[in-house]
Write an enzyme that holds these catalytic residues in place. Sequence first.
Site, PDB file in Angstrom:
ATOM      1  CD  GLN A 167      -2.775  -1.425   0.222  1.00  0.00           C
ATOM      2  OE1 GLN A 167      -3.778  -0.708   0.194  1.00  0.00           O
ATOM      3  NE2 GLN A 167      -2.533  -2.341  -0.699  1.00  0.00           N
TER       4      GLN A 167
ATOM      5  CB  ALA B 143     -11.500  -0.330   2.725  1.00  0.00           C
ATOM      6  CG  HIS B 144      -7.348  -0.075  -0.075  1.00  0.00           C
ATOM      7  ND1 HIS B 144      -6.460  -1.041  -0.441  1.00  0.00           N
ATOM      8  CD2 HIS B 144      -8.526  -0.473  -0.590  1.00  0.00           C
ATOM      9  CE1 HIS B 144      -7.053  -1.971  -1.146  1.00  0.00           C
ATOM     10  NE2 HIS B 144      -8.325  -1.643  -1.259  1.00  0.00           N
ATOM     11  CG  ASN B 145      -7.180   3.666  -2.842  1.00  0.00           C
ATOM     12  OD1 ASN B 145      -6.869   2.483  -2.757  1.00  0.00           O
ATOM     13  ND2 ASN B 145      -6.305   4.607  -3.128  1.00  0.00           N
TER      14      ASN B 145
END
Length: 356
Positions: free
Chosen positions: A200, A241-243
């Site tokens: 990441q 979560a990511h993004n």
Amino acid sequence: MKSNQFRLDHLAKLVQGQVIGDADLLLEGLASLTQANSNQISFVNSDKYLDEAISSQAGALIVTSEMQAQLNQHNNFIVVQNPYLAFAILTHVFESKTVQRGIEATAVIDPSAMIGDNVYIGHYVVVGPHAVIGSNTVIHSQTKIDEYVEIGEDCFIDSHVTITGRSKIAKRVRIHANTVIGGEGFGFAPYQGKWNRIAQLGSVQIGNDVRIGSNCSIDRGALDDTILHDGVIIDNLVQVAHNVQIGENTAIAAKCGIAGSTVIGKNCILAGACGISGHLKIVDNVTLTGMSMVTGSILEAGTYSSGMGLLENSRWKRTVVRLRQLADVPLTKLVKRIDDMQAQLESIESTLKLRK
């Protein structure tokens, strides 16, 4: 005068309200209508609480002018347009705050870190290389601020918080105990029956006046950053979560989960235990009721629900059986049945009209 006592006229000035009664009355706390005593102030948020207000022992009440006219049993008031907002403002007056400043001897701070003025850094806090801590920020015990993390002015970071992934946090942000900001996002590429970890490389950006509850996870982005814009408020036990991007002044209640790369607009409300799939778009001013499951983008403002409300157990079982039976019937067959029923009804109506 005790340091925790405030005159009624002083409190009224803070909320831009009008004093009716004894302006010199000393008050030492806020309390509910049913629990308040003569040294405390309470508020009346709507007409449905008037009976409680009439019997309340509060020394003063925060009310609208219309409510004040109906409360002849009381003598001391702060009259405002929005009692609940006034109450919210006054909670900060009576709140117990960390006034201690300085760095505890057990804290470990890298020499390259930049620490602002009037900061408090508690016991066993670790501040990594090139981290930045803004002025008047409070960081409680056993928190880890990793390398290159930036925290703005007037922030509150509770105990056992981890901030990593080069996250950038703006001003007046509150992060409560055991929350992780900038942890590794859940990214894996499947190949030949195995999961291959995706490093990441993004970060987390948190705007001004954001509040994040305890035991939350805000993952850093895979490539682009995870972004929480100004004024976002998040309850406990929430996963972002990511993004993911969350728009200004959106509120998220406990146990919600937001999958990766979803974009949520401004002024949205996610009630408890909502689940949102990844790579979706939700526009501004959307409300999701509790336990809603969002599997598609929402492109029009409004209130949305999914799932089924509580039923008595035997009714629930019968409903599930019927739902399964319904699922086994092709949609075209259902439509045909409805068309046949409608034709029969029209035929009956025509016959009855002829008989008349």
